[in-house]
Design an enzyme around this catalytic site. Structure first.
Site: not given
Length: 454
Positions: A323-325, A327, A435
């Site tokens: 997730e986020c970082g 990814m 994502s």
């Protein structure tokens, strides 16, 4: 035997009034008295709960009406306050600010849980006008109970007396005032709060509040018998302890919902590790790379070449949830604020940058394979180039597809809180789910359920 608890939600007419400082100071001051003080945060924020947990020395829990059902919120609140003497919930933004109008706002949460509200009002440049503001907040929703107001940035007794007169005229209890304290400063949100500086700031906030507020009066004004909500049965899932779930957790990766971790335990045994300090990836079946601040540790991450190589190797045989970082680390590179790219794992055919900051913010709902999963975005980094359409992405491991909106993807759509489709790429396949979104699966994993259970 009937028991009681002091419980309240701290809210304000707008952001910047001092909710977080007041919350932290109260948590630490009351915890220092030997009271079991349970913190909660309204909304999806990760940083404030980190503050709360440090201040209360007890895990703070998010309560979010967009990502969670009312029954799930009630269950969480009842479960985590079962042995608490005091429960303090910090609101989000202004009292009635929600994803759509007031939907999911602090006010809605207070009504749902029957919590009295303590208002924080920045009265630095205000006197009797406070009466009109308090009247509006008090009467806008008759189902809402205003327990009182604390005035912030009030330096003289004369000023406070004028504010007390305003309270008397509208029937709102004045619970005290806090003078401006220039030395009282919470560290930058972007630098995180799990630091020595944050600990000192919290201690300073507690001293400030103990000096100027009557804590006994606040506890008395908010004490009432515990409410026993009818609790929906929790889903029964047989633990699969033979599997190992590796979760990144350190200064670069720490945006973790406690309830997500609790649900993950149904699929295997959780083991934490640090991508910043450990040279090799421990053996595991599933790797979870949550969000955080990898952009602040790019030299360390890029320099840990053996670990990046292990993650690349793991992608072909294990499963990765990012997730986020997390990814971002799976891409080819992350570019820092100076324009220098730092090599990362290279599993996803993407590159991200923090050089030209652009805020992406809001709730998201992913619909995939006929199921939905809710979450949110909050990041300033962005893709160097927008990922190609779903069928055009060449990713490793084989079989990974990219979902991109717009154009509409073959089997997945991401929408915001207003139901509008948004460009939020989701990369998914048998071995990968990644994502920019932070998902909440503490209640239901939706399309992740079968993927996690494999």
């Amino acid at each position: 035997m009937e028991t009681s608890i002091s419980q309240f939600l701290i809210a304000a007419p707008h952001s910047g009034a001092g909710k977080t400082t007041l919350t932290l100071g109260l948590l630490r001051a009351l915890q220092g008295r030997g009271l079991r003080t349970q913190p909660f945060k309204c909304g999806p924020d990760f940083i404030d709960p980190i503050h709360h947990s440090t201040a209360a020395r007890r895990q703070s829990i998010n309560l979010d009406a967009y990502m969670m059902s009312p029954d799930h919120i009630k269950d969480l609140y009842q479960r985590y306050t079962a042995d608490a003497d005091v429960a303090i919930t910090e609101g989000v933004m202004g009292l009635f600010d929600g994803a759509q109008k007031r939907e999911g706002s602090s006010a809605d949460l207070a009504v749902l849980l029957q919590l009295p509200v303590i208002l924080v009002l920045n009265a630095k440049a205000m006197a009797y006008s406070a009466a009109a503001l308090l009247h509006g907040l008090k009467t806008f929703d008759p189902a809402l109970t205003i327990a009182g107001v604390i005035f912030n940035f009030v330096d003289t007794a004369t000023h406070y007396r004028l504010l007390q007169e305003a309270c008397e005229d509208v029937g709102v209890t004045a619970l005290g005032h806090l003078p401006n304290e220039k030395a009282l400063r919470i560290p930058s949100r972007h630098l995180g709060l799990d630091t020595a500086d944050a600990g000192e700031a919290i201690a300073a906030a507690a001293r400030h509040i103990e000096k100027h507020l009557d804590l006994d009066a606040i506890l008395a004004a908010t004490r009432a018998p515990r409410i026993a909500f009818s609790r929906a049965p929790r889903p029964a899932t047989a633990p699969q302890r033979s599997k190992t779930i590796l979760v990144a957790r350190d200064a670069a990766f720490h945006f973790l919902y406690p309830e997500n971790l609790r649900r993950l335990e149904a699929y295997g045994r959780i083991q934490f590790f640090s991508p910043l300090s450990e040279p090799h990836l421990p053996p595991a079946d599933l790797l979870y790379l949550p969000g955080g601040y990898p952009e602040l540790y790019l030299e360390q991450l890029a320099g840990n070449k053996t670990l990046l190589a292990d993650i690349r190797s793991f992608a072909s045989k294990g499963r990765i949830l990012a997730e986020c970082g997390g990814m971002m680390v799976l891409g080819h590179s992350i570019t820092d604020e100076t324009g220098k790219p730092w090599p990362m794992a290279g599993i996803l055919n993407i590159a991200t940058t923090i050089q030209e900051k652009k805020l992406a913010l809001g709730y998201r709902t992913l619909t995939l394979d006929g199921q939905s999963l809710k979450g949110h975005e909050f990041h300033y980094s962005q893709f160097v180039q927008t990922p190609a359409a779903a069928n055009g992405i060449n990713l490793a491991p084989a079989g990974v597809k990219g979902i991109v909106q717009p154009p509409a993807a073959a089997n997945g759509i991401v929408r915001n809180a207003r139901g509008q489709e948004v460009a939020a790429p989701v990369f998914h396949g048998p071995n990968l789910f990644a994502s920019y979104m932070h998902f909440y699966w503490g209640e239901s994993a939706g399309p992740l359920e079968a993927w996690l259970a494999r």
